[in-house]
Design a protein around this motif. Structure first.
Motif: not given
Length: 292
Positions: A228-248, A255-262
């Motif tokens: 994971a990227f190390r950042v200051k957490v303000v609100d985790t609402t929708g974090a999983g959805d944001a991940f899915s958008a970036g991955f997809l 792109y490769s799975l490695e790139k998609c995860l990043k």
């Protein structure tokens, strides 16, 4: 085109210092109203990145319906929603000073998930992203959509969430047989037995998000971990959805799975530094991460 099929919800987000004991009270420091729903958040993010998107759901006739629809249309999403209840689904979300959140769901129209996709629409959509409705018939509706999509050679992506994960692996496998990609959290993965090999008997790619520990993807060829990227957490609402958008976004771009995860971790890290579930970075930043 990628289409989301999930609940139309409007989030009312309240910031508090800490959760009170049962029967106690907490002071609300500020509040934000934002359109939500996991699938809708993912589709919003993908559309903001420039991908052609559509959203199927159920909705009310109230002002929240207009608010929800306009939120997606402003980023170019083709919204196709059936009216099934006077009131649109609502979620009250309380976020403490550490970014932890608790949800109180009012299903309303989202609890009457009468979603019907015309046969001709399957020819227009290449990817279907499925997210549970807070409705008794949600699983059956997604099962039918996934089956029809698979018969037409489309890619089906499933976010089982807690509702479908709680059904157990045997029941979920009825849907997995028509699924290509599964994205779920570590607690959900463990709830379903924590066995990647069992998932891969049905799906091509399994992605497990692990909060501050990053994420992991499994396929028949390999397993890949991305920190994971190390950042200051303000609100985790929708974090999983944001991940899915970036991955997809990365996946659709080839792109490769490695790139998609990043890319998924990058978009999630950006999101949790802000309040609300629909804060996405500029697409140029996501492209930069994918190209590194």
């Amino acid at each position: 085109m990628i289409a989301g099929v999930g609940p139309a919800l409007v989030d009312h987000i309240y910031s508090i210092d800490s959760y009170p004991q049962r029967g106690g009270q907490a002071i609300v420091r500020n509040s934000v109203k934002e359109a939500g729903g996991a699938a809708a958040n993912v589709i919003y993010g993908l559309a903001s990145f420039g991908l052609p998107c559509r959203f199927y759901s159920t909705i009310g006739t109230d002002s929240d319906a207009d608010f929800f629809i306009s939120s997606l249309k402003k980023v170019g999403v083709d919204v196709r929603a059936a009216v099934t209840h006077p009131e649109t689904g609502r979620v009250d979300i309380y976020v403490d000073s550490e970014g932890e959140r608790t949800f109180f769901v009012h299903p309303n129209a989202a609890g009457s998930a009468a979603v019907s996709i015309p046969n001709g629409d399957y020819d227009e959509v290449e990817y279907f992203y499925l997210d549970p409705f807070p409705a008794a018939n949600s699983f059956e509706i997604h099962l039918e959509i996934a089956r029809k999509a698979t018969e037409r050679g489309k890619t089906v992506i499933l976010n089982p969430g807690h509702p479908y994960s709680a059904m157990g692996f045997e029941r979920l496998s009825e849907l997995l047989q028509y699924t290509d990609i599964v994205i779920l959290s570590l607690p959900e993965f463990e709830m379903l037995g924590g066995n990647a090999e069992k998932f891969l008997e049905f799906v091509d790619v399994l992605v497990v998000t692990m909060s501050e520990k990053g994420c992991k993807a499994y396929s028949d060829e390999k397993s890949v971990h991305c920190p994971a990227f190390r950042v200051k957490v303000v609100d985790t609402t929708g974090a999983g959805d944001a991940f899915s958008a970036g991955f997809l976004y990365g996946y659709v771009k080839g792109y490769s799975l490695e790139k998609c995860l990043k890319a998924g971790n990058f978009v999630a890290a950006y999101s949790i530094q802000h309040y609300g579930a629909r804060t996405f970075p500029p697409v140029r930043d996501v492209d930069r991460v994918l190209s590194e």
